[in-house]
Design an enzyme around this catalytic site. Structure first.
Site, PDB file in Angstrom:
ATOM      1  N   ARG A  41      -3.623 -65.753  42.167  1.00  0.00           N
ATOM      2  CA  ARG A  41      -3.711 -65.249  43.553  1.00  0.00           C
ATOM      3  C   ARG A  41      -4.348 -66.187  44.574  1.00  0.00           C
ATOM      4  O   ARG A  41      -4.618 -65.756  45.694  1.00  0.00           O
ATOM      5  CB  ARG A  41      -4.472 -63.918  43.592  1.00  0.00           C
ATOM      6  CG  ARG A  41      -4.021 -62.863  42.593  1.00  0.00           C
ATOM      7  CD  ARG A  41      -2.618 -62.406  42.827  1.00  0.00           C
ATOM      8  NE  ARG A  41      -2.295 -61.220  42.061  1.00  0.00           N
ATOM      9  CZ  ARG A  41      -1.051 -60.847  41.767  1.00  0.00           C
ATOM     10  NH1 ARG A  41      -0.025 -61.579  42.163  1.00  0.00           N
ATOM     11  NH2 ARG A  41      -0.807 -59.755  41.087  1.00  0.00           N
TER      12      ARG A  41
ATOM     13  N   ASN B 150       3.691 -67.207  43.271  1.00  0.00           N
ATOM     14  CA  ASN B 150       3.734 -66.164  44.313  1.00  0.00           C
ATOM     15  C   ASN B 150       2.374 -65.931  44.950  1.00  0.00           C
ATOM     16  O   ASN B 150       1.884 -64.817  45.046  1.00  0.00           O
ATOM     17  CB  ASN B 150       4.344 -64.857  43.786  1.00  0.00           C
ATOM     18  CG  ASN B 150       3.523 -64.203  42.681  1.00  0.00           C
ATOM     19  OD1 ASN B 150       2.694 -64.850  42.053  1.00  0.00           O
ATOM     20  ND2 ASN B 150       3.748 -62.915  42.442  1.00  0.00           N
TER      21      ASN B 150
ATOM     22  N   ASP C 239       9.099 -66.384  40.155  1.00  0.00           N
ATOM     23  CA  ASP C 239       8.675 -65.149  39.472  1.00  0.00           C
ATOM     24  C   ASP C 239       8.194 -64.087  40.455  1.00  0.00           C
ATOM     25  O   ASP C 239       7.423 -64.371  41.360  1.00  0.00           O
ATOM     26  CB  ASP C 239       7.549 -65.426  38.477  1.00  0.00           C
ATOM     27  CG  ASP C 239       7.036 -64.125  37.884  1.00  0.00           C
ATOM     28  OD1 ASP C 239       7.866 -63.345  37.396  1.00  0.00           O
ATOM     29  OD2 ASP C 239       5.827 -63.876  37.940  1.00  0.00           O
TER      30      ASP C 239
ATOM     31  N   HIS D  18      12.511 -64.438  36.578  1.00  0.00           N
ATOM     32  CA  HIS D  18      12.290 -62.986  36.552  1.00  0.00           C
ATOM     33  C   HIS D  18      13.651 -62.338  36.771  1.00  0.00           C
ATOM     34  O   HIS D  18      14.288 -62.567  37.787  1.00  0.00           O
ATOM     35  CB  HIS D  18      11.313 -62.648  37.684  1.00  0.00           C
ATOM     36  CG  HIS D  18      10.957 -61.214  37.806  1.00  0.00           C
ATOM     37  ND1 HIS D  18       9.670 -60.810  38.027  1.00  0.00           N
ATOM     38  CD2 HIS D  18      11.685 -60.076  37.760  1.00  0.00           C
ATOM     39  CE1 HIS D  18       9.620 -59.479  38.107  1.00  0.00           C
ATOM     40  NE2 HIS D  18      10.850 -59.025  37.952  1.00  0.00           N
TER      41      HIS D  18
ATOM     42  N   HIS E 187       9.299 -62.094  30.653  1.00  0.00           N
ATOM     43  CA  HIS E 187       9.061 -60.691  30.289  1.00  0.00           C
ATOM     44  C   HIS E 187      10.301 -59.837  30.013  1.00  0.00           C
ATOM     45  O   HIS E 187      10.642 -58.952  30.792  1.00  0.00           O
ATOM     46  CB  HIS E 187       8.177 -59.996  31.323  1.00  0.00           C
ATOM     47  CG  HIS E 187       8.407 -60.370  32.775  1.00  0.00           C
ATOM     48  ND1 HIS E 187       9.659 -60.458  33.340  1.00  0.00           N
ATOM     49  CD2 HIS E 187       7.531 -60.660  33.764  1.00  0.00           C
ATOM     50  CE1 HIS E 187       9.532 -60.769  34.606  1.00  0.00           C
ATOM     51  NE2 HIS E 187       8.266 -60.906  34.886  1.00  0.00           N
TER      52      HIS E 187
ATOM     53  N   ASN F 131       6.599 -54.696  36.848  1.00  0.00           N
ATOM     54  CA  ASN F 131       7.974 -55.191  36.959  1.00  0.00           C
ATOM     55  C   ASN F 131       8.211 -56.304  35.948  1.00  0.00           C
ATOM     56  O   ASN F 131       7.478 -57.283  35.990  1.00  0.00           O
ATOM     57  CB  ASN F 131       8.246 -55.805  38.349  1.00  0.00           C
ATOM     58  CG  ASN F 131       7.934 -54.863  39.487  1.00  0.00           C
ATOM     59  OD1 ASN F 131       7.842 -53.663  39.301  1.00  0.00           O
ATOM     60  ND2 ASN F 131       7.775 -55.419  40.668  1.00  0.00           N
TER      61      ASN F 131
ATOM     62  N   ASP G  44       1.683 -62.184  31.835  1.00  0.00           N
ATOM     63  CA  ASP G  44       2.013 -61.778  33.208  1.00  0.00           C
ATOM     64  C   ASP G  44       0.766 -61.145  33.855  1.00  0.00           C
ATOM     65  O   ASP G  44       0.854 -60.142  34.571  1.00  0.00           O
ATOM     66  CB  ASP G  44       3.199 -60.808  33.242  1.00  0.00           C
ATOM     67  CG  ASP G  44       3.717 -60.575  34.653  1.00  0.00           C
ATOM     68  OD1 ASP G  44       3.272 -61.277  35.583  1.00  0.00           O
ATOM     69  OD2 ASP G  44       4.571 -59.687  34.830  1.00  0.00           O
TER      70      ASP G  44
ATOM     71  N   HIS H 194      -4.661 -56.701  40.698  1.00  0.00           N
ATOM     72  CA  HIS H 194      -4.593 -56.101  42.040  1.00  0.00           C
ATOM     73  C   HIS H 194      -5.920 -55.380  42.259  1.00  0.00           C
ATOM     74  O   HIS H 194      -6.622 -55.060  41.289  1.00  0.00           O
ATOM     75  CB  HIS H 194      -3.438 -55.098  42.129  1.00  0.00           C
ATOM     76  CG  HIS H 194      -2.084 -55.732  42.024  1.00  0.00           C
ATOM     77  ND1 HIS H 194      -1.559 -56.540  43.007  1.00  0.00           N
ATOM     78  CD2 HIS H 194      -1.148 -55.703  41.039  1.00  0.00           C
ATOM     79  CE1 HIS H 194      -0.353 -56.966  42.644  1.00  0.00           C
ATOM     80  NE2 HIS H 194      -0.092 -56.485  41.437  1.00  0.00           N
TER      81      HIS H 194
END
Ligand code: DOR
Length: 424
Positions: free
Chosen positions: A64, A94, A151, A178, A232, A278, A305, A309
């Site tokens: 992050r 990401n 991803d 992904h 995944h 996901n 993965d 959060h």
């Protein structure tokens, strides 16, 4: 100098499995053997009854930074990795902004170098995940990117992916992708099944949203002869497809996460948004296929993965909360509990999928133990029962496994010859 005494040393690369001593000097393993004489100034670590294995390798984490450091930073991600027994990780792109520019990749690599374990990053395949404009692979590799991935955002365009595969092939790099067709997913994070529709009134992502895209993309890898890694896997059909394409000789590899081999869609009823991920958690028949895929080598790698959060984000209504769960500090235990204890995999096979196999995908000098090799190790108790805590070294506490009883306990993580985690 560290002298690790009398541990059960397991090395998936050579299949070594023997009680022995191990002497670490500087960043290397200096000696491995029985009755190694301990130098006077060595710190002695008694590993009697414990497993000594290569430091774990996770090729799929979200730290992050930059942009969402309220969820995780590279530093807290590193602490979490160390607590989970990992000494090598690959971060996804990401972040905010997305890792599409050389300047940002260079900056991220610099931050990562401050941590005492090996933290690598991929860069995005397309500019800012636009799905169309390929990034400058050459420049990004020079800046330190070890591979490429969008991803989190599947690539809709087959033409873009085909061009990306050709480009990656030219630079000898791998794409990891992904697979969830945005036109077929319905509400992301939930299984597209009768069960979820009737219990949660949600029209989720059906298996076909994953396997139809996997089928398309593996054919592109077959045609271009490029290296493609499928992230995944969750649907049973996906496992059959990967098995098929491998037989055809394509350079396709695949991973599964601990959540996808140990939880079903029903977890959403108990853990709510903490089980929203996901691709989504699916049915027990999907789980059995994933486990079959691990057993017969169709699935090469276990990756977490790790997706932290904030508690506030996850406390929102189910439909609003973001997908993802933390995983670094529960991965080995879930493998021991759901794969080794249930006799699906041997301990050596589990370790292979968490060390040597993932390291090989990126050509990392990691995931093995030998004299003169890197002193990256994990020492753990494979038998001890423990309970998953509700707080982690990660900033994220979004795990559906909290308070579950599991097998195994990480005792010590050593990276480049330094102790980076020790169980208190
Ligand atoms: O559930 C997910 N969360 N899946 C992904 O692929 C991305 C991840 C995230 O970044 O939060």
């Amino acid at each position: 100098m560290l002298w690790i005494k009398n541990g059960r040393v397991m090395d998936p690369k050579t299949q070594l499995d023997q009680v022995m001593d191990l002497l670490i000097d500087g960043e290397k393993i200096q000696m491995m053997g029985q009755n190694v004489a301990a130098p006077k100034d060595a710190k002695i670590i008694d590993a009697t009854g414990k497993i000594v294995a290569p430091g774990l390798v996770d090729i799929h984490v979200h730290f992050r930074e930059p942009g969402q450091t309220q969820k995780e930073t590279i530093h807290t991600g590193a602490l979490s990795a160390a607590a989970g027994g990992f000494t090598t990780v690959v971060m996804m792109a990401n972040t905010r902004p997305v890792l599409s520019s050389a300047a940002l990749v260079r900056q991220t690599v610099q931050w990562a170098k401050k941590e005492p374990l090996h933290i690598y990053t991929v860069a995005s395949i397309t500019e800012n995940f636009d799905g169309e404009t390929l990034t400058d692979f050459e420049e990004l590799i020079q800046a330190g990117a070890v591979g490429f991935s969008d991803d989190g955002v599947p690539l809709k365009s087959s033409k873009t992916l085909r061009n990306a595969l050709k480009k990656a092939q030219r630079f000898g790099k791998m794409l990891s992708i992904h697979e969830e067709d945005p036109e077929l997913v319905g509400t992301l994070g939930f299984n597209g099944s009768q069960f979820i529709a009737s219990h949660c009134k949600i029209d989720g992502a059906p298996n076909v949203s994953e396997y139809s895209m996997i089928a398309r993309d593996m054919m592109l890898a077959y045609e271009t002869k490029a290296k493609l890694h499928i992230q995944h896997l969750s649907a049973k059909e996906s496992v059959d497809l990967v098995r098929f394409i491998k037989k055809m000789g394509a350079k396709v590899t695949a991973e599964v996460t601990p959540q996808h081999f140990s939880l079903t869609e029903a977890a959403v009823l108990e853990a709510g948004s903490y089980a929203k991920v996901n691709p989504p958690l699916r049915k027990s028949e999907d789980l059995s296929h994933l486990i079959e895929g691990l057993k017969d080598g169709t699935i090469d790698v276990i990756a977490t993965d790790h997706a932290p959060h904030t508690t506030a984000e996850k406390a929102q209504a189910l439909l609003k909360s973001p997908s993802g769960m933390v995983g670094l500090e529960t991965s080995l235990q879930l493998g021991l509990t759901h794969l080794v204890d249930k006799k699906h995999l041997t301990l050596m096979e589990l370790l292979e999928k968490m060390t040597w196999n993932p390291a090989q995908l990126y050509d990392f000098d990691a995931g093995y133990l030998c004299e003169n090799g890197p002193a990256d190790l994990v020492i753990f108790d494979s038998e001890k029962s423990s309970e998953i805590p509700d707080r982690f070294a990660s900033k994220g506490e979004n795990s559906p496994f909290v308070h579950q009883k599991v097998k195994g306990e990480i005792l010590m993580t050593i990276s480049s010859g330094a102790i980076i985690y020790e169980k208190k």
